[in-house]
Design a protein around this motif. Structure first.
Motif, PDB file in Angstrom:
ATOM      1  N   ASP A 108       1.143   3.575   8.550  1.00 58.30           N
ATOM      2  CA  ASP A 108       2.310   3.178   7.752  1.00 58.30           C
ATOM      3  C   ASP A 108       2.946   4.455   7.225  1.00 58.30           C
ATOM      4  O   ASP A 108       2.247   5.385   6.830  1.00 58.30           O
ATOM      5  CB  ASP A 108       1.886   2.264   6.604  1.00 58.30           C
ATOM      6  CG  ASP A 108       3.075   1.702   5.854  1.00 58.30           C
ATOM      7  OD1 ASP A 108       3.571   2.382   4.938  1.00 58.30           O
ATOM      8  OD2 ASP A 108       3.501   0.590   6.192  1.00 58.30           O
TER       9      ASP A 108
ATOM     10  N   ARG B 270      -4.949  -5.320   1.072  1.00 54.81           N
ATOM     11  CA  ARG B 270      -3.608  -5.652   0.587  1.00 54.81           C
ATOM     12  C   ARG B 270      -3.294  -4.698  -0.556  1.00 54.81           C
ATOM     13  O   ARG B 270      -4.032  -4.620  -1.536  1.00 54.81           O
ATOM     14  CB  ARG B 270      -3.554  -7.112   0.142  1.00 54.81           C
ATOM     15  CG  ARG B 270      -2.220  -7.532  -0.423  1.00 54.81           C
ATOM     16  CD  ARG B 270      -2.064  -9.044  -0.431  1.00 54.81           C
ATOM     17  NE  ARG B 270      -3.191  -9.714  -1.050  1.00 54.81           N
ATOM     18  CZ  ARG B 270      -3.311  -9.934  -2.350  1.00 54.81           C
ATOM     19  NH1 ARG B 270      -2.391  -9.468  -3.181  1.00 54.81           N
ATOM     20  NH2 ARG B 270      -4.350 -10.578  -2.831  1.00 54.81           N
TER      21      ARG B 270
ATOM     22  N   GLN C 159       6.984  -3.937  -3.457  1.00 55.83           N
ATOM     23  CA  GLN C 159       6.572  -4.280  -2.101  1.00 55.83           C
ATOM     24  C   GLN C 159       5.055  -4.380  -1.982  1.00 55.83           C
ATOM     25  O   GLN C 159       4.306  -3.734  -2.704  1.00 55.83           O
ATOM     26  CB  GLN C 159       7.108  -3.222  -1.121  1.00 55.83           C
ATOM     27  CG  GLN C 159       6.885  -3.585   0.335  1.00 55.83           C
ATOM     28  CD  GLN C 159       7.495  -2.551   1.256  1.00 55.83           C
ATOM     29  OE1 GLN C 159       8.044  -1.562   0.807  1.00 55.83           O
ATOM     30  NE2 GLN C 159       7.380  -2.784   2.553  1.00 55.83           N
TER      31      GLN C 159
ATOM     32  N   LYS D 284       1.896  -4.319   1.005  1.00 59.09           N
ATOM     33  CA  LYS D 284       1.543  -3.974   2.384  1.00 59.09           C
ATOM     34  C   LYS D 284       0.109  -4.410   2.672  1.00 59.09           C
ATOM     35  O   LYS D 284      -0.741  -4.414   1.781  1.00 59.09           O
ATOM     36  CB  LYS D 284       1.665  -2.458   2.608  1.00 59.09           C
ATOM     37  CG  LYS D 284       3.076  -1.908   2.428  1.00 59.09           C
ATOM     38  CD  LYS D 284       3.080  -0.395   2.576  1.00 59.09           C
ATOM     39  CE  LYS D 284       4.493   0.164   2.372  1.00 59.09           C
ATOM     40  NZ  LYS D 284       5.343  -0.129   3.533  1.00 59.09           N
TER      41      LYS D 284
END
Length: 462
Positions: A227, A338, A372, A374
């Motif tokens: 990422d 997470r 956000q 991820k």
């Protein structure tokens, strides 16, 4: 023709290996379990001792203890009224009279193996290697307080034939002990039972105790480790893991903002980290357990967690460490987390957690904000743990002599061969001796025998 009676082995006993990592509640008297080595650390070592710190030194061999209070090298403590036996790893029972491993080959054509696991075994399973889930190959209890037992014929068994060694005339079966039927760790055990030479060999493998948690089943992840905003790395001894792992390898998980991510976000927080066997969540063999829930460690994988979450104040990275393990269904281990990414550091304030396990270990779930989230993960492959590192062998003295028919046949054959060789050598020696006499002549002048050396022959000399 000679006949020899081949007798079965007598009962052979084995031993156990104490490991509080399977169930930390084994440690008594406020002692704690050192998860790395699986031993109880007695905080009050001046007053308590023993593998589980349960022996009060002041009560050693006190009234009403006698020389016969405890069997099999058990230690007795007394408080003046009652006595207690503290058993070695190999035995259990009120008087340490029950062996944890018992092999009986007296049937001649079968073996009976009895096992008493140590600690919490509610979620455990004992089965013939490679046959988990086969009711014909799993150990059972007659009642909750009885040992786990199985009796199997050496050949034509419903659980396949035992491995036969023709040279040694032995039958061997391997048994797996999982202290959690869904997870395989270095705390599990492999027992090798041998009928024919009276040896019970035990090897150490791997296990985890904890309730499975479905956790991230609804997250469609796959294997996407990269990422641009966050670095999600798993290392072994400081090196990024690229190959297979062995059970017990120390895996470090490190999460940190990438250079690009630090320009967008001020902080992040691990919300949840799980381990699965990398199967689809609708697969009947799917297994999952959580390291972290609601940003707090939970007991499900406590027995393999070597180091809880720590934050590096300089780099801002978060790490935790665990022993490599696998689920009983499959060799792949998917680790995924997470991660909440926060534009304002105040939105990623750490939650209050009780990492000692004294409380629930769960922080209060906060309402999600617009920051956000991820989900990242990586798949590890765990090598087959059996046989595991380390081996302990217990040998008992047999009451009978077990002699292989093949060995007896070889001895008889060699004896006959040696007899014929000796007979041939003797005949050749006699022939050579009488042949020499025919070459001896009388000298007409001296009337004395004169040996014609040039005519002597030692042919056929042995």
């Amino acid at each position: 023709m000679l006949f020899f009676a081949i007798l079965a082995t007598v009962v052979a006993t084995g031993g156990a290996v104490f490991d509080c990592g399977r169930d930390p509640t084994l440690c008594q008297a406020s002692s704690v379990c050192n998860m790395a080595i699986g031993q109880c650390i007695c905080d009050n070592a001046t007053t308590h001792t023993g593998r589980d710190c349960s022996i009060v030194m002041a009560n050693l061999d006190q009234t009403p203890c006698t020389n016969t209070s405890c069997q099999n090298a058990g230690t007795c403590t007394g408080d003046g009224t009652n006595s207690n036996c503290h058993c070695t790893e190999d035995f259990t029972g009120d008087q340490c009279e029950i062996p944890r491993y018992l092999l009986d080959c007296s049937g001649g054509t079968n073996m009976t193996l009895s096992i008493v696991p140590e600690g919490n075994f509610v979620n455990g399973a004992i089965f013939i290697e490679g046959r988990q889930g086969d009711v014909n190959c799993e150990f059972t209890q007659a009642s909750p307080d009885d040992p786990y037992t199985i009796t199997l014929d050496h050949t034509e068994s419903s659980c396949s034939d035992a491995d036969y060694n023709q040279l040694q005339d032995t039958y061997t079966r391997k048994v797996v002990i999982l202290y959690n039927s869904d997870q395989v760790t270095r705390r599990d055990e492999l027992v090798t039972a041998v009928c024919g030479d009276n040896i019970l060999t035990k090897q150490t493998s791997t296990v985890t105790i904890g309730m499975l948690n479905q956790g991230l089943r609804d997250k469609g992840l796959g294997n996407v480790p990269l990422d641009s905003d966050i670095n999600f790395d798993m290392t072994l001894d400081g090196n990024v893991i690229n190959g297979d792992l062995s059970l017990g390898d120390d895996v470090t998980v490190e999460v940190a903002l990438a250079e690009a991510g630090s320009q967008k976000y001020q902080a992040f927080r691990l919300e949840e980290c799980s381990a699965t066997n990398n199967l689809l969540d609708n697969n009947v063999d799917y297994r999952s357990a959580n390291f972290i829930e609601n940003s707090c460690h939970v007991p499900a994988l406590a027995s393999v967690t070597l180091q809880p979450m720590t934050t590096n104040s300089t780099t801002g990275s978060v790490t935790f460490m665990f022993d490599a393990f696998k689920f009983s269904k499959g060799d792949n281990l998917l680790i995924r987390c997470r991660i909440k990414m926060c534009e304002a550091a105040a939105n990623c304030v750490p939650l209050g957690c009780d990492l000692t396990g004294a409380g629930t270990g769960l922080g209060r779930r906060r309402r999600r904000n617009v920051d956000q989230e991820k989900v990242l993960g990586r798949v590890l492959t765990i090598r087959d743990p059996l046989p595991a590192n380390g081996e302990r062998t217990w040998t008992t003295v047999s009451d009978t002599c077990n002699v292989s028919t093949e060995i007896i046949g070889v001895i008889i054959g060699m004896s006959i061969l040696i007899f014929f060789l000796l007979a041939i050598c003797t005949a050749l020696a006699i022939r050579a001796l009488f042949g020499n006499k025919q070459h001896v002549q009388k000298d007409p002048f001296s009337q004395s025998p004169k040996t014609q050396l040039s005519h002597l022959s030692f042919q056929g000399r042995c």
